[in-house]
Design a protein around this motif. Structure first.
Motif, PDB file in Angstrom:
ATOM      1  N   ALA A  89       1.342  -1.277   0.057  1.00 59.27           N
ATOM      2  CA  ALA A  89       0.195   0.354   0.226  1.00 59.27           C
ATOM      3  C   ALA A  89       0.998   1.434   0.258  1.00 59.27           C
ATOM      4  O   ALA A  89       0.764   1.987  -0.730  1.00 59.27           O
ATOM      5  CB  ALA A  89      -0.783   0.316   0.815  1.00 59.27           C
ATOM      6  N   VAL A  90       1.952   1.055   0.602  1.00 56.58           N
ATOM      7  CA  VAL A  90       2.560   3.204   1.166  1.00 56.58           C
ATOM      8  C   VAL A  90       3.215   2.998  -0.460  1.00 56.58           C
ATOM      9  O   VAL A  90       3.524   3.743  -0.867  1.00 56.58           O
ATOM     10  CB  VAL A  90       3.816   2.746   2.553  1.00 56.58           C
ATOM     11  N   TYR A  91       4.147   1.967  -0.802  1.00 55.16           N
ATOM     12  CA  TYR A  91       4.625   2.145  -1.669  1.00 55.16           C
ATOM     13  C   TYR A  91       4.530   2.172  -2.991  1.00 55.16           C
ATOM     14  O   TYR A  91       4.560   2.549  -4.021  1.00 55.16           O
ATOM     15  CB  TYR A  91       6.443   0.265  -1.898  1.00 55.16           C
ATOM     16  N   MET A  92       2.761   1.160  -3.273  1.00 55.18           N
ATOM     17  CA  MET A  92       1.968   1.086  -4.300  1.00 55.18           C
ATOM     18  C   MET A  92       1.247   3.252  -4.295  1.00 55.18           C
ATOM     19  O   MET A  92       1.454   4.180  -5.599  1.00 55.18           O
ATOM     20  CB  MET A  92       0.849   1.094  -4.712  1.00 55.18           C
ATOM     21  N   GLU A  93       1.605   3.728  -3.170  1.00 52.09           N
ATOM     22  CA  GLU A  93       1.104   5.302  -3.355  1.00 52.09           C
ATOM     23  C   GLU A  93       2.120   5.771  -3.642  1.00 52.09           C
ATOM     24  O   GLU A  93       1.973   6.860  -4.076  1.00 52.09           O
ATOM     25  CB  GLU A  93       0.069   5.218  -2.122  1.00 52.09           C
ATOM     26  N   ALA A  94       3.046   5.551  -3.291  1.00 50.19           N
ATOM     27  CA  ALA A  94       4.508   6.383  -4.405  1.00 50.19           C
ATOM     28  C   ALA A  94       4.158   6.312  -5.827  1.00 50.19           C
ATOM     29  O   ALA A  94       4.418   7.022  -6.295  1.00 50.19           O
ATOM     30  CB  ALA A  94       5.676   6.364  -3.192  1.00 50.19           C
ATOM     31  N   THR A  95       4.385   4.919  -5.865  1.00 50.40           N
ATOM     32  CA  THR A  95       3.815   4.531  -7.020  1.00 50.40           C
ATOM     33  C   THR A  95       3.393   5.583  -8.053  1.00 50.40           C
ATOM     34  O   THR A  95       3.447   6.518  -9.045  1.00 50.40           O
ATOM     35  CB  THR A  95       3.753   2.907  -7.678  1.00 50.40           C
ATOM     36  N   GLN A  96       2.120   5.232  -7.522  1.00 44.13           N
ATOM     37  CA  GLN A  96       1.092   6.355  -8.287  1.00 44.13           C
ATOM     38  C   GLN A  96       1.272   8.262  -8.682  1.00 44.13           C
ATOM     39  O   GLN A  96       0.829   8.721  -9.253  1.00 44.13           O
ATOM     40  CB  GLN A  96      -0.195   6.026  -8.014  1.00 44.13           C
ATOM     41  N   ALA A  97       1.748   8.453  -7.348  1.00 44.20           N
ATOM     42  CA  ALA A  97       1.619   9.819  -6.973  1.00 44.20           C
ATOM     43  C   ALA A  97       3.556  10.220  -8.129  1.00 44.20           C
ATOM     44  O   ALA A  97       3.564  11.321  -8.551  1.00 44.20           O
ATOM     45  CB  ALA A  97       2.801   9.799  -5.476  1.00 44.20           C
ATOM     46  N   MET A  98       4.445   9.433  -8.210  1.00 52.12           N
ATOM     47  CA  MET A  98       5.074   9.625  -8.824  1.00 52.12           C
ATOM     48  C   MET A  98       4.703   9.531 -10.211  1.00 52.12           C
ATOM     49  O   MET A  98       5.248  10.174 -11.171  1.00 52.12           O
ATOM     50  CB  MET A  98       6.480   8.888  -8.910  1.00 52.12           C
ATOM     51  N   THR A  99       4.352   8.407 -10.896  1.00 51.19           N
ATOM     52  CA  THR A  99       3.920   7.820 -12.485  1.00 51.19           C
ATOM     53  C   THR A  99       2.297   7.994 -12.853  1.00 51.19           C
ATOM     54  O   THR A  99       2.387   8.084 -14.149  1.00 51.19           O
ATOM     55  CB  THR A  99       3.977   6.380 -12.135  1.00 51.19           C
TER      56      THR A  99
END
Length: 662
Positions: A89-99
């Protein structure tokens, strides 16, 4: 060099145990090594049934040249997102925020302190090798910028955020949601929006509940139209039962072939309730076929339900499920093959790859006996093919969803075997996963994993146990659900009426996940609200009811602006508008009159009703049964709201009238 995954319990991690990549599991030792070597961490997250995870594994992680680049410049961590949804969840949120997008496999580069600084999903081998070289060079030559990028992402994603809403939504917000959904509804093909199309499982429950309250034909028609379109298209396995994960097109023709426990459990419950609302024979057939497939395809030796079937077999996506006209002829003979090709939409050009077709059933067969014979022959032939691999780990939350669906459908379709399977799964969870009000997320082969349960585990298991109690009257399930919900209130609260997705004593990540919106499954927050409300209905606990109402606060703004992400919360809010109802049936065990009243309660009660059953001689730890005697010595049913009850009734007809009046 052997990697460190050989002793993992996750089938997904074990798929990578023989890679030349020096994989680590997610643990402190991996980050300590990254600090000692002064290299970044490469985090790869996926799951066992994921087609593109397999593609990247074959192209890159099994490739010695790519592995050398990974091993020399990074500490490599492999995570099963189903075992560690908090990490995902936390790294998917980062992935979505960046890409601006997400998906699996998820590929994230981290500092040795766990801060993400570059994110992506699937990369082809050549591009991935270039990326590895570029990231390694940036780490060595532009360290300050890389670390600063990670710090900015952590700061942004760790900042306090408002989820909106001041309390549980009213009728106006829920009715507005139907209007918004009507604008997004695909009248030609069913479902909402365009391709790819995912099953709107939680929305179906909401739409049926809203229709029951208002009589709005739009909500009924959207639910029924979507359910029929999915059941007649390629996402539904027309000869084996059960649903695939989603369709890549807008017309429900070509699925992404993996079959997930959670999809099928949620859809089983939705089709069962659709049959209750409409009497649609297609909904009944699909519900029963889905239940039977869950038992045949996913049930484990320990009595639980495995997570998923793979999309691939023999390394090819969908190979197990698709057909050509020639294959039909080989199995059925020319006449039956031609008839079956027309019925199932199998063409010479194909609807999938390499001239093969996904089976569809766009209209009921004109010859049911011939259909049954053809279907049985195709199923028998398919059984000789190499089947997709099964991810046989038990996920607590998804088994909770399965328990609720099998218990309800078993009772309503008079299939006691399905209720028995629900009970066996509940016993497995109670024996292996649950202790002192805490729950472990996974097990495999009867042995518990080490990952702590997250909010959806507590909430969905509690919901499943309460549904099982409604069907069986067995009081132990209420006690176990109550202990889990007490842990939710004590360990997950955010101090503002909501919940975090991890407990206060869970492993600290760079941010504490908290997502109120539905995704493929109900959000933990909305699932908790439903279970808390159901428990309050059985026990009269104002503490649990108040917590449920506060947890529904985000539904108001979501219902008005983005209702597709709040289906379960809106369904729970519908039950709150009704009361929710509380029904106590009392009478001797095995008495036909008691059984008839209980069956009517299950059939007629609206979504979210708290239902219990007792013998009339005591409450057996269920406060709703207290002071509910037999009626002149005969079985009786009490219909209540807020523990204030109408006069008891002794016939199913009178019970149905009481429920309808409220």
């Amino acid at each position: 060099m052997p990697n460190r995954l050989a002793d993992a319990t996750s089938p997904y991690l074990l798929q990578h145990a023989g890679n030349p990549v020096d994989w680590h599991p997610w643990d402190a030792a991996a980050f300590a090594e990254a600090r000692e070597r002064d290299v970044p961490v490469l985090l790869s997250v996926g799951y066992a049934a994921c087609h593109w995870c397999h593609v990247m594994a074959h192209e890159s992680f099994e490739d010695p040249d790519t592995a050398r680049l990974m091993n020399s410049a990074f500490v490599n961590i492999k995570v099963d997102r189903e075992e560690r949804p908090d990490v995902d969840a936390v790294y998917m949120e980062a992935t979505q925020a960046m890409t601006g997008q997400g998906g699996w496999p998820m590929t994230v580069f981290l500092t040795p302190d766990g801060a993400p600084f570059y994110c992506g999903t699937y990369f082809p081998r050549g591009r991935f090798q270039q990326l590895l070289t570029a990231v390694s060079r940036a780490w060595g030559e532009e360290r300050h910028g890389v670390v600063e990028q990670g710090r900015r992402i952590v700061d942004a994603l760790s900042a306090p955020r408002s989820l909106g809403g001041a309390g549980a939504p009213g009728a106006d917000a829920l009715d507005t949601a139907v209007a918004v959904l009507a604008d997004e509804y695909d009248a030609a093909h069913g479902g909402f929006g365009g391709a790819p199309k995912f099953p709107p499982s939680m929305l179906l429950s909401f739409l049926l509940a809203q229709h029951a309250r208002t009589g709005d034909p739009r909500s009924r028609d959207m639910a029924a139209g979507t359910a029929e379109a999915m059941a007649r298209g390629g996402m539904y396995d027309q000869i084996g039962g059960g649903f695939a994960r989603y369709c890549v097109d807008a017309a429900w023709i070509v699925p992404h072939f993996e079959k997930m426990l959670y999809d099928n459990a949620l859809l089983l419950r939705a089709y069962t309730r659709l049959w209750l609302a409409t009497g649609d024979p297609l909904a009944r057939r699909v519900a029963l076929e889905t239940a039977d497939w869950m038992v045949a395809g996913l049930r484990t030796a320990e009595g639980g339900f495995a997570s998923a079937l793979d999309a691939d077999s023999e390394g090819v996506e969908g190979r197990y499920y698709v057909w050509t006209p020639g294959q039909l002829a080989d199995v059925l003979g020319a006449d039956d093959a031609a008839w079956a090709a027309r019925l199932f939409g199998v063409t010479e050009t194909g609807t999938f790859e390499h001239g093969s077709s996904v089976l569809q059933l766009r209209a009921d067969p004109d010859d049911p006996a011939r259909y049954a014979r053809v279907r049985a022959a195709l199923l028998a032939e398919r059984a000789t093919r190499v089947p997709p691999a099964r991810d046989d780990k038990i996920v607590a939350a998804w088994n909770g969803l399965a328990i609720a669906a099998l218990a309800e459908s078993g009772a309503l379709f008079e299939r006691p075997d399905l209720v028995a399977h629900a009970r066996e799964a509940a016993r497995l969870l109670a024996r292996v996963h649950i202790s002192d009000g805490r729950i472990l997320r996974t097990s495999r082969d009867g042995a518990a994993g080490t990952g702590a349960g997250v909010l959806e585990d507590y909430a969905d298991v509690a919901e499943g146990l309460l549904a099982l109690h409604a069907v069986t009257g067995e009081p132990e399930w209420v006690a176990t659900a109550g202990s889990l919900l007490d842990s939710v209130l004590e360990r997950f609260g955010d101090g503002d009426g909501g919940f975090y997705d991890t407990a206060d004593d869970a492993e600290a990540l760079f941010s504490r996940p908290q997502d109120p919106t539905d995704n493929a499954t109900p959000s933990g927050r909305f699932a908790a609200a439903g279970a808390l409300l159901g428990y309050a209905g059985l026990t009269g606990s104002q503490r649990h009811r108040d917590a449920a109402e506060r947890a529904l606060a985000p539904v108001e703004p979501l219902a008005r602006k983005a209702p597709r992400f709040a289906g379960w919360g809106m369904a729970v809010a519908e039950s709150l508008l009704v009361g929710p109802l509380e029904i106590a049936v009392v009478g001797p065990e095995g008495d036909p009159a008691t059984d008839a009243l209980h069956r009517e309660a299950l059939r007629s009660a609206p979504f979210g009703t708290a239902i219990t059953r007792g013998d009339g001689r005591g409450h057996h730890g269920i406060p709703l049964l207290a002071d509910r005697p037999l009626l002149d010595g005969a079985p009786a049913a009490y219909v209540c709201r807020g523990f204030t009850c109408k006069l008891p009734v002794s016939t199913p007809e009178a019970l149905r009238e009481h429920i309808s009046a409220i």
